[in-house]
Scaffold this motif. Structure first.
Motif, mmCIF file in Angstrom:
data_model
loop_
_atom_site.group_PDB
_atom_site.id
_atom_site.type_symbol
_atom_site.label_atom_id
_atom_site.label_comp_id
_atom_site.label_asym_id
_atom_site.label_seq_id
_atom_site.Cartn_x
_atom_site.Cartn_y
_atom_site.Cartn_z
ATOM 1 N N PRO A 360 0.809 -1.229 0.000
ATOM 2 C CA PRO A 360 0.000 0.000 0.000
ATOM 3 C C PRO A 360 0.836 1.270 0.000
ATOM 4 N N ASP A 361 2.066 1.190 0.466
ATOM 5 C CA ASP A 361 2.911 2.384 0.521
ATOM 6 C C ASP A 361 3.689 2.621 -0.766
ATOM 7 N N ALA A 362 3.586 1.692 -1.710
ATOM 8 C CA ALA A 362 4.296 1.867 -2.972
ATOM 9 C C ALA A 362 3.605 2.967 -3.782
ATOM 10 N N GLY A 363 4.351 3.982 -4.151
ATOM 11 C CA GLY A 363 3.787 5.083 -4.913
ATOM 12 C C GLY A 363 4.321 5.129 -6.330
ATOM 13 N N ASP A 380 -5.480 9.202 -1.809
ATOM 14 C CA ASP A 380 -5.890 9.950 -2.994
ATOM 15 C C ASP A 380 -5.251 9.339 -4.228
ATOM 16 N N GLY A 381 -5.965 9.392 -5.362
ATOM 17 C CA GLY A 381 -5.431 8.842 -6.600
ATOM 18 C C GLY A 381 -6.537 8.402 -7.533
ATOM 19 N N ASN A 382 -6.171 7.618 -8.550
ATOM 20 C CA ASN A 382 -7.109 7.082 -9.536
ATOM 21 C C ASN A 382 -7.194 5.571 -9.365
ATOM 22 N N ASN A 455 -13.981 13.336 -7.160
ATOM 23 C CA ASN A 455 -13.858 14.528 -6.332
ATOM 24 C C ASN A 455 -12.504 15.175 -6.620
ATOM 25 N N GLN A 456 -12.121 16.102 -5.798
ATOM 26 C CA GLN A 456 -10.939 16.898 -6.111
ATOM 27 C C GLN A 456 -9.655 16.076 -6.170
#
Length: 624
Positions: A360-363, A380-382, A455-456
């Motif tokens: 989950p921490d992989a960005g 946040d993300g897609n 959303n934003q």
């Protein structure tokens, strides 16, 4: 009459020593002689001419005094009231827009205008003043009011050609404001007048218009009706059907009175990309869309292979930014259909992991797809969810749906563009409680099957269909939905456009955290500017020439394209109503020849003439 230098009258004091020298008598020396016989005869002859000698002496004195008076008056610089009243304050506006680059015979219209302006300077009277303004869309004052002809000539010669469209209205507004402060102003405009400012039309139609109380004179340098073909539009946008392609719209107009045939050549990074033949009737325009460009981007140039009066609008430029691959993470136990749909898309940098391998921490991923898996946390993300388990789902999931039928879908939504879902066989799905902020795109009667929430900071696409128990992956609709979803995550059609029209200001926001103090900009012909960055914003207004402008921002480079692309500017013939507004040349340049020079010049010349007359009379023994 008044005098500009009245202190010069103090020089009249020089008359005293001149008079003193003339009335001074020579002291005669006594000499003894042997006889007075001869001297008496001479004395009698001298007595007979004494009156004439006195007159000669007096005439010489008067000539000297008159010579002094003329010089003193010249130094005092006399000014007559009628001169002041007839003095003109000429505000000269020279059009240097793109259409002034048209060559009539062997001279451009701009050069003709500058030659005409120089002739006006040569004909200025000493009492007249002139201000020089150049204008395309923005006025520039090259010289304030002055009668110093050398300064005026330098100001006129300093006006250079540009590729900016024509709008003389701002120049007229400046001239009108300045004219309000002068007693006898005249506004003179030198242009080809293929466009007429609205203010001049209002002046002709209404006596109460803004310039109705002002002398406004128009002088045209448009000598003919040369034919012209030009590019009036060259815009780039991201493709509506391919997130990694561009669409370039090209529009060409034939502004000639006869049919024109020519080729349109398209170059990418100076390599010929496409050639298309055009044949346009008089006044006809044609638009075409170009696609299938490389992901690497580059410099795109369109050229018209034609010889016409205006070459500026025969070329247009576009900057295609490089498109980076989209990093996509797929988390799935095993789904060959989904993996294949993503792997064949060369625009994606795909990483596939199993749920056990998911971190989950992989960005660093623009899009994350969860296939039959729910992450422990969701930042946040897609995100795209495909039939996730009921436990831990992002939304509440209800009862299962057996063999649901797709009854309706939102065909206009970008995710479902070109997608057909008729007769899709679905074995298993489930009900989903849709939040108020979400939209349903696909339904089975009242049950939602495909939902989106935006959303934003986060976008979610949720598919409540078990794709492994459906024929949807076997249809063309499935890879389309996946590709459209990724494209929707990236933005539908907006890209940062790197193009401007000539004369527009380049505005760019920079990351203030980068602490960039200045940006180096290199223009189309090699000129360079060092532009300071203030409060994270770059402003650059030297875009008067078409071509590519290179921005060196820190350690990276950016290319902007600047084009003319203006329909009105390609219409280089004179406007229909301009003939009624034009003034004769003599009206503008006319004036009394005697007032061409100030009075002191004539006084000095008269003094020189008087000195010559005195010398002649002295040589002829008419004066002493």
């Amino acid at each position: 009459m008044n005098f500009l230098s009245p202190t010069a009258f103090l020089l009249f004091g020089l008359a005293a020593p001149i008079v003193a020298l003339y009335i001074l008598k020579l002291r005669r020396r006594r000499e003894p002689v042997s006889t007075l016989l001869f001297w008496e005869q001479i004395f009698r002859e001298k007595q007979t001419t004494s009156l004439f000698q006195k007159l000669k002496h007096l005439l010489s004195l008067l000539l000297q005094l008159l010579f002094l008076a003329l010089l003193v008056l010249a130094l005092a610089r006399p000014q007559f009231a009628f001169m002041t009243k007839s003095a003109r304050q000429i505000i000269l506006i020279i059009d240097h827009s793109a259409s002034m680059n048209v060559f009539d015979d062997t001279v451009s219209r701009l050069e003709s205008a500058k030659q005409e302006a120089l002739r006006m300077v040569d004909n200025l009277r000493f009492i007249d003043e002139m201000m020089v303004i150049s204008c395309h869309t923005q006025p520039v004052i090259h010289s304030p009011f002055t009668n110093h002809q050398k300064s005026l000539r330098g100001a006129i010669e300093s006006i250079v050609s540009t590729d900016v469209k024509t709008d003389l209205q701002p120049g007229l507004a400046v001239a009108y404001s300045v004219a309000q402060t002068k007693p006898n102003p005249e506004i003179v405009i030198l242009s080809d007048f293929h466009q007429i400012p609205d203010t001049l039309l209002e002046q002709q139609e209404s006596p109460d218009a803004q310039l109705s109380d002002m002398k406004v004179r128009l002088m045209s340098v448009n000598l003919g009706d040369e034919g012209n073909v030009g590019i009036t539009q060259f815009r780039v946008r991201k493709s509506l059907v391919n997130a990694f392609d561009y669409q370039t719209l090209l529009t060409v107009i034939n502004a000639s009175v006869e049919e024109k045939s020519f080729n349109v050549e398209l170059y990418l990074n100076d390599a010929l990309l496409d050639v298309r033949p055009y044949t346009l009737a008089p006044g006809e325009s044609k638009s075409e869309l170009f696609t299938n460009f490389t992901m690497e981007g580059g410099r795109l140039k369109a050229m018209l292979d034609v010889e016409d009066a205006l070459s500026t609008d025969n070329v247009a430029y576009a900057a295609l930014p490089k498109r980076e691959q989209i990093p996509v993470l797929l988390v799935t136990p095993d789904n060959p259909f989904l993996e294949n749909a993503l792997a064949i898309d060369e625009k994606l940098d795909l990483t596939v992991v199993t749920p056990d391998q998911y971190d989950p921490d992989a960005g660093g991923y623009n899009v994350t797809i969860f296939d039959r898996y729910n992450p422990p946390t969701l930042d946040d993300g897609n995100y795209m969810f495909i039939y996730p388990p009921k436990e831990g789902a992002v939304w509440q999931i209800g009862e299962s749906l057996e063999t649901p039928i797709i009854t309706e879908w939102e065909r206009d939504h970008p995710i479902l563009r070109h997608v057909h879902l008729d007769n899709v066989q679905i074995t298993e799905a489930y009900q989903v409680q849709v939040p108020a902020t979400a939209n349903v795109l696909v339904r089975s009667f009242e049950d939602p099957l495909l939902i989106v929430e935006e959303n934003q900071n986060r976008r979610i696409v949720f598919i409540g269909i078990d794709t492994l128990k459906s024929d949807l992956p076997l249809r063309i609709a499935f890879p389309l939905i996946v590709a459209n979803t990724i494209q929707w995550f990236q933005g539908e059609s907006e890209i940062e456009e790197y193009h401007l029209q000539t004369g527009e200001v380049l505005k760019k926001r920079l990351d203030e955290a980068a602490a960039i103090e200045s940006v180096t900009i290199v223009g189309p012909v090699g000129e360079s500017w060092e532009i300071p960055v203030e409060k994270g914003e770059l402003l650059f207004d030297e875009t008067s020439v078409v071509g590519f402008y290179e921005l060196k921002i820190g350690d990276r480079e950016e290319v902007w394209a600047v084009n003319l692309t203006d329909v009105a500017e390609s219409q280089i013939h004179a406007a229909d109503r301009v003939a009624d507004l034009l003034e004769e040349e003599e009206v503008v340049l006319g004036g009394s020849a005697l007032l061409h020079y100030p009075p002191w010049i004539y006084l000095v010349l008269l003094a020189v003439l008087l000195s010559a007359v005195e010398w002649f009379l002295y040589q002829r023994r008419r004066i002493d």
